[in-house]
Write a protein that holds these residues in place. Sequence first.
Motif, mmCIF file in Angstrom:
data_model
loop_
_atom_site.group_PDB
_atom_site.id
_atom_site.type_symbol
_atom_site.label_atom_id
_atom_site.label_comp_id
_atom_site.label_asym_id
_atom_site.label_seq_id
_atom_site.Cartn_x
_atom_site.Cartn_y
_atom_site.Cartn_z
ATOM 1 N N SER A 92 7.108 -60.308 -21.035
ATOM 2 C CA SER A 92 6.651 -61.222 -20.346
ATOM 3 C C SER A 92 5.339 -61.003 -19.698
ATOM 4 O O SER A 92 4.402 -61.764 -18.993
ATOM 5 C CB SER A 92 7.390 -61.900 -19.175
ATOM 6 O OG SER A 92 9.086 -62.307 -19.578
ATOM 7 N N LYS B 275 -3.062 -64.789 -13.920
ATOM 8 C CA LYS B 275 -3.853 -63.669 -14.726
ATOM 9 C C LYS B 275 -4.565 -63.065 -13.705
ATOM 10 O O LYS B 275 -5.372 -63.639 -12.873
ATOM 11 C CB LYS B 275 -4.700 -64.366 -15.817
ATOM 12 C CG LYS B 275 -5.455 -63.531 -16.537
ATOM 13 C CD LYS B 275 -6.422 -63.965 -17.572
ATOM 14 C CE LYS B 275 -6.030 -64.489 -18.852
ATOM 15 N NZ LYS B 275 -6.967 -64.946 -19.774
ATOM 16 N N VAL C 285 1.192 -60.524 -20.747
ATOM 17 C CA VAL C 285 0.255 -60.295 -21.746
ATOM 18 C C VAL C 285 -0.754 -59.137 -21.349
ATOM 19 O O VAL C 285 -1.486 -59.685 -20.210
ATOM 20 C CB VAL C 285 -0.238 -61.701 -22.144
ATOM 21 C CG1 VAL C 285 -1.228 -61.764 -23.180
ATOM 22 C CG2 VAL C 285 0.997 -62.467 -22.383
ATOM 23 N N GLN D 167 2.865 -67.241 -14.057
ATOM 24 C CA GLN D 167 1.864 -67.766 -14.988
ATOM 25 C C GLN D 167 0.262 -67.529 -14.570
ATOM 26 O O GLN D 167 -0.530 -68.299 -14.650
ATOM 27 C CB GLN D 167 1.881 -69.494 -14.931
ATOM 28 C CG GLN D 167 3.227 -69.965 -15.496
ATOM 29 C CD GLN D 167 3.348 -69.404 -16.841
ATOM 30 O OE1 GLN D 167 2.529 -69.514 -17.563
ATOM 31 N NE2 GLN D 167 4.641 -69.062 -17.346
ATOM 32 N N LYS E 220 -1.507 -61.096 -18.006
ATOM 33 C CA LYS E 220 -1.124 -62.328 -17.492
ATOM 34 C C LYS E 220 0.533 -62.316 -17.423
ATOM 35 O O LYS E 220 1.002 -61.770 -18.225
ATOM 36 C CB LYS E 220 -1.487 -63.485 -18.568
ATOM 37 C CG LYS E 220 -1.024 -64.827 -18.229
ATOM 38 C CD LYS E 220 -1.660 -65.617 -19.377
ATOM 39 C CE LYS E 220 -1.036 -67.268 -18.925
ATOM 40 N NZ LYS E 220 -1.183 -68.233 -19.975
ATOM 41 N N ASN E 221 0.912 -62.897 -16.183
ATOM 42 C CA ASN E 221 2.383 -63.232 -16.268
ATOM 43 C C ASN E 221 2.827 -64.499 -17.255
ATOM 44 O O ASN E 221 2.535 -65.486 -16.392
ATOM 45 C CB ASN E 221 3.056 -63.231 -14.959
ATOM 46 C CG ASN E 221 4.334 -63.302 -14.483
ATOM 47 O OD1 ASN E 221 5.024 -63.362 -15.545
ATOM 48 N ND2 ASN E 221 4.711 -63.345 -13.534
ATOM 49 N N SER E 222 3.553 -64.598 -18.042
ATOM 50 C CA SER E 222 3.941 -65.590 -18.742
ATOM 51 C C SER E 222 5.174 -66.022 -18.591
ATOM 52 O O SER E 222 5.655 -67.111 -19.140
ATOM 53 C CB SER E 222 3.684 -65.237 -20.134
ATOM 54 O OG SER E 222 4.516 -63.990 -20.830
ATOM 55 N N SER E 223 5.844 -65.564 -17.439
ATOM 56 C CA SER E 223 7.112 -65.909 -17.187
ATOM 57 C C SER E 223 7.035 -66.916 -16.054
ATOM 58 O O SER E 223 6.209 -67.206 -15.370
ATOM 59 C CB SER E 223 8.204 -64.648 -16.880
ATOM 60 O OG SER E 223 7.922 -64.186 -15.492
ATOM 61 N N GLU E 224 8.245 -67.245 -15.538
ATOM 62 C CA GLU E 224 8.388 -68.257 -14.353
ATOM 63 C C GLU E 224 8.802 -67.512 -13.188
ATOM 64 O O GLU E 224 9.056 -67.944 -12.086
ATOM 65 C CB GLU E 224 9.483 -69.308 -14.611
ATOM 66 C CG GLU E 224 9.470 -70.138 -15.969
ATOM 67 C CD GLU E 224 8.132 -71.093 -15.950
ATOM 68 O OE1 GLU E 224 7.681 -71.427 -14.888
ATOM 69 O OE2 GLU E 224 7.334 -71.047 -16.892
ATOM 70 N N THR F 245 1.850 -58.192 -25.883
ATOM 71 C CA THR F 245 2.984 -58.689 -24.874
ATOM 72 C C THR F 245 4.011 -57.982 -24.629
ATOM 73 O O THR F 245 4.807 -57.291 -25.435
ATOM 74 C CB THR F 245 3.669 -60.202 -25.501
ATOM 75 O OG1 THR F 245 2.371 -61.023 -25.807
ATOM 76 C CG2 THR F 245 4.383 -60.805 -24.489
#
Length: 157
Positions: free
Chosen positions: A45, A121, A47, A119, A79-83, A42
């Motif tokens: 933000s 991928k 992954v 969110q 993958k974008n794990s942010s908003e 990671t």
Amino acid sequence: MKRILFIALSSLLIMAGCEATNDVQKPAEKEVTNQVTPAQTTVSSLVMSDLKLSKGSNQLFDKAEQKTKVLYQLKLTIKNSSEDNILISAAQFKALTSEGKYIRNFPTLDELGQALEAQKKITEKIYFAPPKNQTIEKIIYEDKDRAAYQEWKVTSE
């Protein structure tokens, strides 16, 4: 006269047969597969996972480059794990070669370069073209705008 003609033709036929059997065969080129570690990371933000480095098709090179360089393809999942949407491109990646030189990505039409939605991928490719006498030791991701940095060690399996 017939005897001389027969001997001459027989000699030519034997020489032609010898040339056909003396073909120099190239040894089968061993498929290079490389393991990139750590397998999942990671980075600010993002992954990044499933990093796989393999030899790519040299058809993307012109004839002169094919003699001096080898094309490697890095396939990875991000993958974008942010908003927020995050801009990411292949230009943010570089490779460190076995001779300690940094090389930028080799630009192609199907490489990574887009805004990654929140969110989401994606699975993308990045290419590198080191000289034939060098191998890739590390893959480095650096986004100076977001102060993000990560490096992965490359080892042959």
